[in-house]
Design an enzyme around this catalytic site. Structure first.
Site, PDB file in Angstrom:
ATOM      1  N   HIS A 231       0.786  -1.236   0.000  1.00  0.00           N
ATOM      2  CA  HIS A 231       0.000   0.000   0.000  1.00  0.00           C
ATOM      3  C   HIS A 231       0.814   1.280   0.000  1.00  0.00           C
ATOM      4  CE1 HIS A 231      -4.011  -1.832   0.795  1.00  0.00           C
ATOM      5  NE2 HIS A 231      -3.276  -2.769   1.371  1.00  0.00           N
TER       6      HIS A 231
ATOM      7  N   LYS B   7      -8.311  14.380   4.181  1.00  0.00           N
ATOM      8  CA  LYS B   7      -7.532  13.142   4.229  1.00  0.00           C
ATOM      9  C   LYS B   7      -6.487  13.330   5.318  1.00  0.00           C
ATOM     10  CE  LYS B   7      -6.351  13.866  -0.220  1.00  0.00           C
ATOM     11  NZ  LYS B   7      -6.687  12.592  -0.835  1.00  0.00           N
ATOM     12  N   ARG B   8      -5.687  12.280   5.630  1.00  0.00           N
ATOM     13  CA  ARG B   8      -4.593  12.477   6.582  1.00  0.00           C
ATOM     14  C   ARG B   8      -3.697  13.623   6.115  1.00  0.00           C
ATOM     15  NH1 ARG B   8      -3.908   8.626  10.851  1.00  0.00           N
ATOM     16  NH2 ARG B   8      -1.935   9.667  11.298  1.00  0.00           N
TER      17      ARG B   8
ATOM     18  N   LYS C  30       0.855  14.607   0.442  1.00  0.00           N
ATOM     19  CA  LYS C  30      -0.517  14.877  -0.009  1.00  0.00           C
ATOM     20  C   LYS C  30      -0.720  16.357  -0.313  1.00  0.00           C
ATOM     21  CE  LYS C  30      -2.447  10.991   2.683  1.00  0.00           C
ATOM     22  NZ  LYS C  30      -3.096  10.066   1.732  1.00  0.00           N
TER      23      LYS C  30
ATOM     24  N   THR D 193      -8.507   6.624  -2.087  1.00  0.00           N
ATOM     25  CA  THR D 193      -9.844   6.059  -2.193  1.00  0.00           C
ATOM     26  C   THR D 193     -10.890   7.146  -1.946  1.00  0.00           C
ATOM     27  OG1 THR D 193      -9.483   5.279   0.068  1.00  0.00           O
ATOM     28  CG2 THR D 193      -9.375   3.644  -1.679  1.00  0.00           C
TER      29      THR D 193
ATOM     30  N   LYS E  31     -14.747   8.231  -3.686  1.00  0.00           N
ATOM     31  CA  LYS E  31     -15.981   8.571  -2.963  1.00  0.00           C
ATOM     32  C   LYS E  31     -16.542   9.894  -3.465  1.00  0.00           C
ATOM     33  CE  LYS E  31     -13.932   6.110   0.885  1.00  0.00           C
ATOM     34  NZ  LYS E  31     -13.011   6.259   2.042  1.00  0.00           N
TER      35      LYS E  31
HETATM   36  C1  26V Z   1       1.888   2.317   7.724  1.00  0.00           C
HETATM   37  C2  26V Z   1       2.558   2.293   8.908  1.00  0.00           C
HETATM   38  C3  26V Z   1       4.000   2.293   8.867  1.00  0.00           C
HETATM   39  C4  26V Z   1       4.598   2.573  10.187  1.00  0.00           C
HETATM   40  C5  26V Z   1       3.917   1.868  11.300  1.00  0.00           C
HETATM   41  C6  26V Z   1       2.484   2.251  11.400  1.00  0.00           C
HETATM   42  C7  26V Z   1       1.826   2.241  10.090  1.00  0.00           C
HETATM   43  C8  26V Z   1       0.447   2.209  10.031  1.00  0.00           C
HETATM   44  C9  26V Z   1      -0.196   2.218   8.843  1.00  0.00           C
HETATM   45  C10 26V Z   1       0.518   2.281   7.695  1.00  0.00           C
HETATM   46  C11 26V Z   1      -0.239   2.276   6.452  1.00  0.00           C
HETATM   47  C12 26V Z   1       0.290   3.192   5.460  1.00  0.00           C
HETATM   48  C13 26V Z   1      -0.115   2.739   4.159  1.00  0.00           C
HETATM   49  C14 26V Z   1      -1.442   3.287   3.710  1.00  0.00           C
HETATM   50  O1  26V Z   1      -2.355   3.615   4.446  1.00  0.00           O
HETATM   51  N1  26V Z   1      -1.536   3.370   2.437  1.00  0.00           N
HETATM   52  C15 26V Z   1      -2.696   3.874   1.781  1.00  0.00           C
HETATM   53  O2  26V Z   1      -3.465   2.752   1.360  1.00  0.00           O
HETATM   54  C16 26V Z   1      -4.639   3.133   0.695  1.00  0.00           C
HETATM   55  C17 26V Z   1      -5.423   1.883   0.399  1.00  0.00           C
HETATM   56  O3  26V Z   1      -4.734   1.095  -0.516  1.00  0.00           O
HETATM   57  C18 26V Z   1      -4.295   3.904  -0.560  1.00  0.00           C
HETATM   58  O4  26V Z   1      -5.480   4.318  -1.174  1.00  0.00           O
HETATM   59  C19 26V Z   1      -3.455   5.115  -0.213  1.00  0.00           C
HETATM   60  O5  26V Z   1      -3.023   5.762  -1.386  1.00  0.00           O
HETATM   61  C20 26V Z   1      -2.243   4.692   0.586  1.00  0.00           C
HETATM   62  O6  26V Z   1      -1.517   5.813   1.058  1.00  0.00           O
END
Ligand code: 26V
Length: 804
Positions: free
Chosen positions: A340, A528-529, A534, A636, A640
Site C-alpha cells: 500500500h 484526508k490524513r 498529499k 480512495t 468517494k
Molecule cells: C503504515 C505504517 C507504517 C509505520 C507503522 C504504522 C503504520 C500504520 C499504517 C501504515 C499504512 C500506510 C499505508 C497506507 O495507508 N496506504 C494507503 O493505502 C490506501 C489503500 O490502498 C491507498 O489508497 C493510499 O493511497 C495509501 O496511502
C-alpha cells in the site's frame, strides 16, 4: 419480519430490559442501544446459516488479515442491508423519535489510520454483499485512533474511548480463546476473540470480522492469595504489559520506528488468527492439512501481518509434523500480499536482536526462509552479491518485512495501475525480475452502498428514479445515467440534491464552529490524513495567492469559494501539525477580512473520520487530490467524491489516472508533473525550489508571507514551513507544480460559470464511477488471487427477491 406495531412494542420492552428506563426517561444512547440490540436479534440465524452453508458446501474461504479496520458506525448499514430500515424509521417516528438523531448516538469504530483501514472495511462489505466466503481478522483496540481537537488553531489529541459503553455488535467468544507464545518475559498470552457480524446487502449472507483482545492467563491470577508482595507487584506489572497489547492503535502511518509493542501486536494478531483458522479447518475437515491451500486463502493487508508466513510454517512443522518443503509449498500457495505504499520510510523492518528475543522460534524460521531464499538467488544469479544482498529477507541487521511477504506468498499486488507499475519497475524491481508471475494489479474500490446509498440518500433516490435500482447490485449500471448527463431536468435535480447537502454542512459548521458559510459558494474540499506528500501545503499556498489577488483588486471577478479542510496529523509529525496551524491561521485572517466581501472562506473541521466524511463528501463541489505524482499508491477518497458527483482537481497519481481514463479529460482537471517527470526532476536536481521561487513573483510573495510578519502569529511559527519549501531539496515539488495548479483552478472557475456544463461533468462522474466500487475490486481478488466463489443455496438470495 416485524410489523410497525410490533417494532414499537419491542422497542419499548427492550428499553426497559436493557436500560431499565421508560421511553420518556431514555437517553439517546439508551434508544440507540435498544434499536441496535433488536437488529442484533435479526442477525444470529442468518449468521449460523451462512457458516453452515460454507461448511456443507466445503467452500474455500479467505481470511483478510489487517491491523486496521476503519468501520465507522454500523447501525444504519446493518438495518439497510437487512432490509429493515424503512419499517424502523416509521415505527420510531410514531414513537416521536427521530431515527437520524438516534443513529447519531453510535460511537464511530475508528480502528484505523486512514486509507488502508477504510479499504479493509469496504472489502468486508463487498465480500458479504457478493455472497463470498471471506472474513476479517484484526485487533480489538480498546482505544481507536485519537480524537482530534483544534485548540487555538493547533491539533490536540484526546483518547478515543469508543468501548466505554456496551458495544452491541460484538460477540465475545471465550470458548474460542487461543494462547500466543512470546519469548520471555511475556510468555504465553491469552487471545480472546470478539466476533462482529458483517452483513451482506439484501442477500442473507453474514460473514465475520474477528477482533482479538489480549488477556492474562487465568491461572496466573488464580493463586495470588499465596503470593509474596514482590510476586504480586510483578504480576501487576505483567498484567499491564499484556493488556497493553490490544490497548492502542499506533497513530503514525508514516514512519516505521521499530517500536517493540508494535511487533508484539503484529505477532499477537497473526498467531491468534492462524491458530484459530487451523483449529476450525481441522474440526470441519479432519487432521490432514496437505490441501490447506484449497481450503483457505490468507491475505495480508500490507506487511503488518507478514508473520502469517513463518507462523503458518511453525504450525505445519512443529505441530503438524510436516517437513520444510511441504510446509513451504502449502504456505506460499495459501498467502497473498498487497502493498500500500512506496514511501521508503514506511517500509517495515525490525532489528534482529529485538525480533529474535521476542520471537525466538519465529526468528529461526525466518532465518531458514532467508537462507533458502538466498541460496535460490545464488543459483539463479551466481556471483551477484549486490542483488542478493538487496533482496535478502534478513540483511544489514534487520528483518525486512516486505521481502518476507514477497518471498513467502504467491501473489503480490499494488492498489492502482500506476502504483503496481512502480512496484515492478522501482520499489520491488528485483523481485519482479525474479518472479514476475507473482505480480499483479488490483485497483482499489469503495463500497457504493455506504458512500453513495447511505451517505447521500437524496442522490441515490434520484439515481434510482432515473435508471432503476439495478445499480445497487451492479454498480456498472450507473452508466445508464450517461444519456441524462445533458438533460436539463436531471441536472436541476442534481443541483438541488447538492444544494441541500451544502446547506446541511453549512448548518453543521455554524453550529460547531460559529463560522457562517455561503452555501451558494463553491465548496472546495481537501480532506484526508495530513502528510507532506498529499500537499495540503500546496493548497494553502494557492489560497494565499488568491487572497493576495483579491486584496490587490477587490473587484476581481471570481466565483465565491469555501475551502474546507479536515484530517489528522500523526501526533509526532511536526511539519503536518504546522500545516494545520497555517490553515487555521489563514481561516482567521480571511474569514474576518471585510474587504473581500465574503468571497472566500476557509474552515478546518476537526476530528476527520468516517462519520464526518459521510457529511462532507455529498456536499462537495471540488475534490482536491493533489499528491506529488508517484507517491499516493491509490487514494480512495477520490473515488468517494467522484461517486457523489464532485469534480476532481488532481495530479496524475494513484487511481486519479484511472478516474481520468474513465471520465475523459473534459470531466476532470488534471495538472502538474507526472510520475516520470517527478523522477527525472529529483534525479537531475531540476527540482531546486529556488528556480521556481525566483521565476514566479506569485510564489515568492506567498512563500515570503510565511515569515515576513504578514500572518498574525507570534515569532517564527511558520519558519519551519518556509525552510521546508526552500531548503529541502525539492520537498514534494509544491513550488514546481504551483503555477499549473493555479491554471487548473482557473479552468474550474470557468467551468462553474456554465451551469449546464458543470452539472454535466457531475453526472458523467457519477455515471462512470461504477468501476470504482469495491464489488469490482473484490470480484477480481476472488477470481485471480483467492480462487473463491460465491456460495449458492437457499439462503443466498433474500426472500423478497426470490419471490419477485
Ligand atoms: C503504515 C505504517 C507504517 C509505520 C507503522 C504504522 C503504520 C500504520 C499504517 C501504515 C499504512 C500506510 C499505508 C497506507 O495507508 N496506504 C494507503 O493505502 C490506501 C489503500 O490502498 C491507498 O489508497 C493510499 O493511497 C495509501 O496511502
Amino acid at each position: 419480519m416485524l410489523t410497525k406495531q410490533q417494532c414499537k412494542e419491542a422497542f419499548q420492552k427492550r428499553l426497559l430490559a436493557l436500560a431499565g428506563v421508560s421511553l420518556d426517561e431514555a437517553t439517546l444512547y439508551n434508544k440507540y442501544t435498544a434499536l441496535a440490540s433488536l437488529v442484533r436479534d435479526q442477525i444470529g440465524q442468518r449468521w449460523v446459516d451462512t457458516s453452515c452453508r460454507y461448511s456443507t458446501q466445503k467452500q474455500k474461504q479467505v481470511y483478510y488479515f489487517s491491523v486496521e479496520f476503519l468501520l465507522g458506525r454500523l447501525l444504519d448499514n446493518n438495518l439497510r442491508n437487512l432490509g429493515l430500515r424503512d419499517v424502523w424509521v416509521e415505527a420510531l417516528a410514531e414513537l416521536g423519535i427521530d431515527y437520524t438523531e438516534l443513529a447519531d448516538a453510535e460511537h464511530d469504530a475508528g480502528l484505523g489510520n486512514g486509507g488502508l483501514g477504510r479499504l479493509a472495511a469496504c472489502f468486508l462489505d463487498s465480500l458479504a454483499s457478493l455472497g463470498l466466503p471471506g472474513h476479517g481478522c484484526g485487533i480489538r483496540y480498546t482505544y481507536g485512533l485519537f480524537k482530534q481537537a483544534i485548540v487555538d488553531g493547533i491539533q490536540m489529541e484526546k483518547p478515543d474511548t469508543w468501548l466505554k459503553d456496551l458495544n452491541i455488535w460484538e460477540y465475545r467468544k471465550t470458548n474460542k480463546a487461543v494462547f500466543v507464545q512470546f519469548g520471555s518475559p511475556l510468555g504465553a498470552v491469552k487471545a480472546v476473540p470478539y466476533d462482529i457480524p458483517v452483513i451482506g446487502y439484501d442477500n442473507n449472507t453474514v460473514n465475520t470480522l474477528r477482533l482479538w483482545s489480549a488477556e492474562v492467563r487465568d491461572e496466573l491470577i488464580a493463586n495470588y492469595s499465596s503470593m509474596t508482595p514482590d510476586d504480586f507487584r510483578k504480576l501487576l506489572e505483567y498484567k499491564s504489559w499484556v493488556e497493553a497489547i490490544s490497548q492502542i492503535l499506533y497513530p503514525d502511518d508514516r514512519y516505521e520506528e521499530g517500536r517493540h509493542l508494535r511487533l508484539v501486536q503484529e505477532y499477537f494478531l497473526v498467531s491468534a488468527g492462524v491458530q484459530s483458522i487451523i483449529r476450525h479447518i481441522k474440526s470441519k475437515q479432519g487432521d490432514d492439512l496437505s490441501s490447506l491451500s484449497d481450503q483457505v486463502a490468507l491475505h495480508i493487508n500490507d506487511t503488518h501481518p507478514s508473520l502469517v508466513i513463518p507462523e503458518l510454517m511453525r504450525i505445519l512443522m512443529d505441530e503438524e509434523g510436516m517437513g520444510w518443503e511441504q510446509a513451504w509449498e502449502i504456505t506460499t500457495n495459501t498467502v497473498s500480499y498487497t502493498n500500500h505504499t512506496v514511501l521508503p520510510e514506511a517500509l517495515e523492518k525490525w532489528p534482529i536482536s529485538q525480533f529474535q528475543s521476542l520471537l525466538p522460534r519465529i526468528y529461526e524460521i525466518v532465518n531458514e526462509i532467508n537462507e533458502r531464499f538466498c541460496a535460490e538467488l545464488w543459483q539463479r544469479y551466481p556471483g551477484d552479491w549486490d542483488r542478493i544482498a538487496a533482496m535478502a529477507v534478513i540483511a544489514d541487521g534487520y528483518v525486512k518485512m516486505a521481502h518476507l511477504a514477497v518471498a513467502g506468498s504467491h501473489s503480490v499486488n499494488g492498489v492502482a495501475q500506476l502504483h503496481s507499475t512502480i512496484l515492478q519497475t522501482d520499489l520491488l524491481k528485483l523481485f519482479y525480475q525474479h518472479t514476475p508471475y507473482k505480480f499483479n494489479n488490483k485497483t482499489n474500490g469503495v463500497t457504493h452502498r455506504r458512500w453513495l446509498l447511505a451517505a447521500n440518500p437524496g442522490l441515490a433516490g434520484l439515481i434510482t428514479d432515473t435508471i432503476g435500482p439495478d445499480w445497487l447490485h451492479r454498480p456498472a449500471s450507473l452508466e445508464k445515467l450517461l444519456p441524462y448527463a445533458g438533460d436539463a431536468g436531471f441536472q436541476q435535480k442534481l443541483a438541488a440534491v447538492r444544494q441541500y447537502r451544502k446547506q446541511a454542512l453549512a448548518k453543521f459548521i455554524l453550529h460547531k464552529d460559529q463560522i457562517s458559510l455561503d452555501p451558494q459558494s463553491i465548496f472546495d474540499v481537501h480532506v484526508k490524513r495530513i502528510h507532506a506528500y498529499k500537499r495540503q501545503l500546496l493548497n494553502a499556498l494557492r489560497i494565499m495567492e488568491l487572497y493576495n489577488r483579491l486584496k490587490d483588486n477587490p473587484q476581481l471577478a471570481i466565483l465565491p469559494r469555501t475551502f474546507i479542510f479536515a484530517g489528522k496529523a500523526a501526533p509526532g509529525y511536526f511539519l503536518a501539525k504546522k500545516i494545520i496551524q497555517l490553515i487555521t491561521t489563514l481561516a482567521k485572517v480571511i474569514n474576518h477580512d471585510q474587504s473581500i466581501q465574503n468571497k472566500l472562506k476557509v474552515v478546518f473541521i476537526e476530528n476527520y473520520g468516517v462519520t464526518l466524511a459521510e457529511q462532507i463528501i455529498p456536499a462537495t463541489d471540488i475534490s482536491e487530490q493533489i499528491s506529488t505524482a508517484g507517491k499516493e499508491a491509490s487514494g480512495t477518497g477520490n473515488m468517494k467524491f467522484m461517486m457523489n458527483g464532485a469534480i476532481t482537481v488532481g495530479t496524475l497519481d494513484g487511481a486519479n489516472v484511472e478516474i481520468r481514463d474513465a471520465v475523459g479529460d473534459d470531466n476532470i482537471a488534471i495538472f502538474g508533473l507526472n510520475a516520470e517527470q517527478v523522477t527525472v526532476c529529483y534525479q537531475t536536481g531540476q527540482c531546486n525550489p529556488l528556480t521556481a521561487y525566483n521565476q514566479d513573483e506569485r510564489i515568492r510573495r506567498c512563500v515570503n508571507q510565511l515569515i515576513d510578519g504578514s500572518l498574525p502569529v507570534l515569532g517564527d511559527e511558520f519558519k519551519p514551513l518556509y525552510d521546508y519549501l526552500m531548503h529541502t531539496n525539492g520537498a514534494f515539488l509544491e513550488l514546481q507544480d504551483f503555477a499549473a495548479y493555479l491554471d487548473a483552478q482557473e479552468k474550474i472557475d470557468r467551468l462553474f460559470r456554465d451551469d449546464a456544463g458543470r452539472w454535466q461533468v457531475a453526472a458523467v462522474n457519477i455515471a462512470r464511477s461504477g468501476c470504482f466500487s469495491s464489488d469490482r475490486t473484490i470480484s477480481q481478488y476472488a477470481a485471480d488471487i483467492w480462487h473463491i466463489r460465491p456460495s449458492t443455496g437457499p439462503a443466498a438470495r433474500s426472500k423478497k427477491k426470490t419471490r419477485a
